[in-house]
Design a protein around this motif. Structure first.
Motif, PDB file in Angstrom:
ATOM      1  N   VAL A 118       0.861  -1.179   0.000  1.00 51.68           N
ATOM      2  CA  VAL A 118       0.000   0.000   0.000  1.00 51.68           C
ATOM      3  C   VAL A 118       0.900   1.233   0.000  1.00 51.68           C
ATOM      4  O   VAL A 118       2.057   1.190   0.449  1.00 51.68           O
ATOM      5  N   GLU A 119       0.366   2.318  -0.492  1.00 53.49           N
ATOM      6  CA  GLU A 119       1.126   3.557  -0.479  1.00 53.49           C
ATOM      7  C   GLU A 119       1.326   4.019   0.956  1.00 53.49           C
ATOM      8  O   GLU A 119       0.386   4.028   1.763  1.00 53.49           O
ATOM      9  N   GLY A 120       2.557   4.362   1.302  1.00 54.26           N
ATOM     10  CA  GLY A 120       2.819   4.802   2.660  1.00 54.26           C
ATOM     11  C   GLY A 120       4.262   4.630   3.039  1.00 54.26           C
ATOM     12  O   GLY A 120       5.177   4.951   2.268  1.00 54.26           O
ATOM     13  N   GLN A 121       4.472   4.062   4.224  1.00 57.18           N
ATOM     14  CA  GLN A 121       5.816   3.984   4.785  1.00 57.18           C
ATOM     15  C   GLN A 121       6.756   3.104   3.963  1.00 57.18           C
ATOM     16  O   GLN A 121       7.941   3.416   3.801  1.00 57.18           O
ATOM     17  N   ASN A 122       6.224   1.983   3.421  1.00 51.35           N
ATOM     18  CA  ASN A 122       7.095   1.013   2.754  1.00 51.35           C
ATOM     19  C   ASN A 122       7.152   1.176   1.242  1.00 51.35           C
ATOM     20  O   ASN A 122       8.105   0.722   0.606  1.00 51.35           O
ATOM     21  N   PHE A 123       6.116   1.777   0.671  1.00 54.24           N
ATOM     22  CA  PHE A 123       6.084   1.920  -0.788  1.00 54.24           C
ATOM     23  C   PHE A 123       5.633   3.336  -1.153  1.00 54.24           C
ATOM     24  O   PHE A 123       4.618   3.827  -0.627  1.00 54.24           O
ATOM     25  N   THR A 124       6.375   3.968  -2.044  1.00 60.05           N
ATOM     26  CA  THR A 124       5.982   5.290  -2.537  1.00 60.05           C
ATOM     27  C   THR A 124       4.914   5.140  -3.612  1.00 60.05           C
ATOM     28  O   THR A 124       4.691   4.047  -4.153  1.00 60.05           O
ATOM     29  N   ARG A 125       4.287   6.255  -3.926  1.00 60.71           N
ATOM     30  CA  ARG A 125       3.264   6.226  -4.975  1.00 60.71           C
ATOM     31  C   ARG A 125       3.866   5.772  -6.300  1.00 60.71           C
ATOM     32  O   ARG A 125       3.256   4.981  -7.024  1.00 60.71           O
ATOM     33  N   ARG A 126       5.044   6.245  -6.604  1.00 67.01           N
ATOM     34  CA  ARG A 126       5.662   5.862  -7.861  1.00 67.01           C
ATOM     35  C   ARG A 126       5.954   4.364  -7.898  1.00 67.01           C
ATOM     36  O   ARG A 126       5.748   3.703  -8.930  1.00 67.01           O
ATOM     37  N   GLN A 127       6.408   3.792  -6.792  1.00 67.09           N
ATOM     38  CA  GLN A 127       6.661   2.344  -6.744  1.00 67.09           C
ATOM     39  C   GLN A 127       5.365   1.565  -6.957  1.00 67.09           C
ATOM     40  O   GLN A 127       5.342   0.565  -7.683  1.00 67.09           O
TER      41      GLN A 127
END
Length: 818
Positions: free
Chosen positions: A159-168
């Motif tokens: 999910v978008e947040g601490q572990n994954f950026t929006r671009r990822q």
């Protein structure tokens, strides 16, 4: 026992179909055999005496329709328990025996084509997938893309947040295979089915040892379209059961089964050694398009279109070594096996479009008006088993044989399911975008332009993954003795020590702290005794009493969502299930009044503690199924079978009747079951919540899967000198409950299936062609066009849970033997 000849007469291509003609047996779904109305969990299937893991994730029992009859020598059905069999013996055991050392070298090739009146040459729906889908093997198109694979292995929720950026997240989304797994295509001419199998073998004497090799391979590709009414009710309104979800769904399945068998055998004197290797791959490519209304999640009047594209791979690899040795009065048998089963389902895609009257079209804005989801699941199971049996015939005037044995089974399973939904991070999509077809809607351009993200929802309805295992150590002792002239006894006891566990896992691989774990450690002493009285040389009477058990299956325990492609329904397990225990009594009379001619009568009774029952419930606009232990149940009934051959040369004159005889075979089984539910009985739901058992189970209701009446009838002509058979087969099964009705006030009626009457015709004929003997087989199945019906009724109102026409099928095949 079904011999090769018995199986051939039914004309069935798989052993499940042939077994449906046996007294007291019925086949449900994709080849799961029910014995005397008990569910498949109470039926034990063995291959050459060894248990097999199932490639079907919902069940531990193996679907028998993936065993082609060409690889089997016989099928033994035993309904009375004896302690040399595993203790999980609720209704009966089916022991499949593969071909071993052939009598002489042979090679046979069989091809067939078939179709049915609901599918072949008619409209259905497909999607591209990969160019090799017709073989049952994907060419790599559905392999997990590298960005998603890396994210999955990170152990973090995607999910978008601490572990994954929006671009990822967008890059992961864009890496998914799009059009090939999403675009549903109309096919106005669904192909016919085809099947081919080749089997052969030879034997050679090396000194006093006869060595044999047998091999078989087959491939079948079949199509089936179901135009189904799928409804369910939210409950009673003004005293009437009314549908709140009402869809017409068209599903097209392309099923490809590939199988192979390689066996090596050795015989010397009375000793035999057999090494058997079996490979089966069963793939279903399913496309579903549905239109209807939903008052559970929406207003009940807005038209909705649902689209599903799915790919289910099931695979089984088994290798086993079996040996039988005779040393005067001693007998020593060894067996050992390893098996691996897998199930993969990549790219389970779901799209929902809603009609927007403002734009005059169906839209999907990946939010309130429409949705899109994708799932990836993978299951792997390894099974090891070993056993030894030692028998000794005492040197006494009265025949007495002592037998003892040890058996070990160890099954280990790992299952992972990762679920995702697509959503627009910027709110509702522009209407021109929301109207786009699925592959354009999720195109790379839209993903980056309108910030369409992939959001993982794994574990919202349970655990995303689990480890499971079942290890059983067993030992038994048995005495077979003639106690009086014509009277023999078989008495023994089996000890089983079993440990079963299901451990839900976090995405990191650590045991879950939010979902209950299951550990069942129990020991059992399972006695069994049979008294057989030979009333005459051709007549006997037998009485049997025993205690057996049925353990919960892994998927019944695992709190993880699973999509069943056959019932088109979601399932999840209950980690609070416990073992089922059965006490069994049976009496049977048999009269063999001629070769291959018999009359049998039987009666049986079972007291069942903690039977596992399926029940339905409503969730997020869908009908789902789970499991719970009912307090107890009784099951009783009787069965009768008669088989008679009538020579026709005594009745009619002429060459046609000179070598022919008439076959008459009929069997009938009556079974009655009643749940026992009292005030104060409690059940535990999958989330640990306890309920009054009467909210789910009605006192006196039948067990799920149990038909009161099973009838099989065959009438046919048989040539005694060569292959020439014409047989009419009739099969009838009365209504059976598939799910307990959804709980509520009042509780809804049970969901029932009505199999009805099936009328088939099978003909086999030998002919000479270019100096070779060719066997031609013609079949017509479901001549009456009996429908599949699963429904609820309340008064005059009927809710069709899943009802569709099956049509009549036709098949023509030919085989040549060299």
């Amino acid at each position: 026992m079904l011999s090769t000849a018995d199986i051939a007469r039914t004309g069935e291509g798989d052993i499940a179909g042939a077994l449906s003609r046996v007294t007291g047996l019925s086949v449900v779904g994709n080849g799961f055999v029910y014995v005397r109305g008990l569910g498949d969990r109470y039926s034990l299937a063995l291959l050459n005496g060894s248990q097999l893991p199932s490639p079907e994730p919902l069940r531990r029992s193996i679907p028998l329709d993936i065993f082609p009859t060409s690889v089997l020598a016989s099928a033994l059905v035993q309904k009375s328990y004896s302690v040399n069999y595993p203790g999980e013996f609720g209704g009966g055991v089916i022991n499949l025996t593969t071909r071993a050392v052939p009598d002489k070298p042979f090679l046979s090739i069989n091809v067939s084509g078939s179709g049915d009146t609901e599918t072949t040459g008619l409209l259905g729906y497909t999607y591209y997938g990969s160019p090799t889908d017709w073989t049952g093997f994907d060419n790599g198109t559905r392999s997990t893309p590298a960005p998603l694979a890396a994210a999955l292995s990170s152990g973090n929720l995607i999910v978008e947040g601490q572990n994954f950026t929006r671009r990822q997240i967008q890059d992961i989304n864009a890496s998914l295979v799009n059009a090939r797994t999403t675009v549903v295509q109309r096919n106005g001419d669904i192909p016919a089915n085809f099947a081919i199998d080749v089997n052969g073998g030879f034997a050679r004497d090396i000194g006093d040892v006869r060595i044999g090799i047998i091999a078989a391979a087959g491939l079948s590709n079949t199509w089936r379209t179901r135009d189904a009414t799928q409804q369910f009710s939210g409950g009673f309104v003004n005293g009437e059961l009314t549908p709140t979800v009402d869809f017409r769904a068209v599903l097209t399945d392309n099923r490809i089964v590939a199988n192979g068998l390689l066996g090596v055998g050795a015989e010397f004197g009375e000793n035999r050694i057999r090494w058997t290797n079996l490979y089966i791959r069963d793939t279903i490519k399913q496309t579903r398009l549905a239109r209807g209304t939903d008052a559970e999640g929406f207003d009940g009047t807005t038209p909705i279109i649902d689209q599903n594209t799915r790919w289910f791979e099931r695979q089984l690899i088994d290798t086993q070594l079996v040996s039988e040795f005779k040393f005067d009065d001693f007998g020593l048998d060894f067996r050992g096996s390893y098996a691996n089963s897998q199930r993969e389902s990549p790219y389970e895609r779901t799209f929902r479009y809603l009609f927007d009257s403002n734009v005059g079209d169906f839209v999907n804005n990946l939010g309130q008006a429409g949705s899109a989801r994708v799932s990836f699941s993978d299951l792997n199971e390894n099974a090891y088993s070993a056993g030894v049996d030692l028998s000794y015939k005492l040197p006494t005037a009265t025949p007495i044989t002592l037998t003892a044995g040890y058996a070990f089974n160890d099954n280990r399973r790992n299952s992972v399911r990762r679920d995702f939904r697509f959503l627009s991070a910027d709110g509702a999509l522009p209407s021109t975008v929301a109207q786009e077809r699925p592959d354009y809607l999720l195109s790379d351009y839209n993903i980056y332009t309108y910030n369409i993200l992939l959001q993982e929802t794994s574990g919202q309805s349970g655990a995303a993954a689990y480890d499971a295992g079942l290890r059983v150590h067993a030992g038994y002792g048995q005495i077979v003795a003639s106690v009086l002239p014509g009277v023999s006894v078989n008495i023994g006891v089996r000890y089983e020590n079993g440990r079963q566990f299901v451990t839900p896992l976090e995405l990191s691989g650590r045991p879950s702290t939010s979902v209950a774990q299951t550990t069942i450690k129990k020991e059992y002493w399972l006695p069994a005794g049979t008294v057989t009285w030979n009333l005459a040389e051709d007549m006997q009477f037998r009485v049997n009493a025993s205690k057996t058990l049925a353990r919960p299956q892994f998927r019944e325990l695992a709190f993880q969502v699973y999509q069943d492609p056959e019932g088109d329904r979601l399932f999840f397990g209950n980690p609070f299930l416990v073992d089922t225990e059965l006490k069994n009594v049976e009496a049977r009379y048999e009269w063999y009044f001629g070769r291959d001619q018999r009359l049998t009568l039987g009666g049986f009774f079972k007291r069942i503690d903690n039977p596992i029952e399926t029940f339905a419930f409503r969730s997020t606009g869908q009908l789902q199924t789970s499991f719970a232990n009912a307090p107890s149940a009784d099951l009783y009934g009787g069965e009768v079978e008669v088989q008679k051959y009538v020579p026709l040369d005594n009745i009619f004159s002429g060459d046609f009747f000179a070598s022919r005889r008439l076959l008459l075979n009929a069997n009938y089984t009556y079974t009655k079951s009643k749940l026992r539910v009292s005030e104060g009985d409690r059940i535990t739901f999958a989330d640990g919540t306890q309920f009054d058992a009467r909210d789910f189970f009605r006192d006196g209701a039948p067990l799920t899967g149990q038909s009161d009446h099973l009838v099989n009838f065959q009438i046919g002509l048989d040539n005694k000198e060569r292959v020439s058979q014409q047989t009419i087969l009739v099969n009838y099964a009365s209504k059976r409950v598939t799910n307990r009705g959804p709980a509520g006030t009042p509780q809804q009626p049970d969901i029932v299936e009505e199999p009805g009457v099936r009328l088939d015709f099978v003909a086999r004929e030998e002919a000479d062609f270019l100096g070779k003997v060719v066997e031609i087989k013609f079949e017509v199945r479901n001549i009456l066009g009996t429908r599949f019906q699963e429904f609820q009724t309340a008064g005059d109102r009927r809710i069709d849970i899943n009802t569709y026409d099956l049509g009549t099928s036709f098949s023509l095949g030919a085989g040549v033997r060299f």
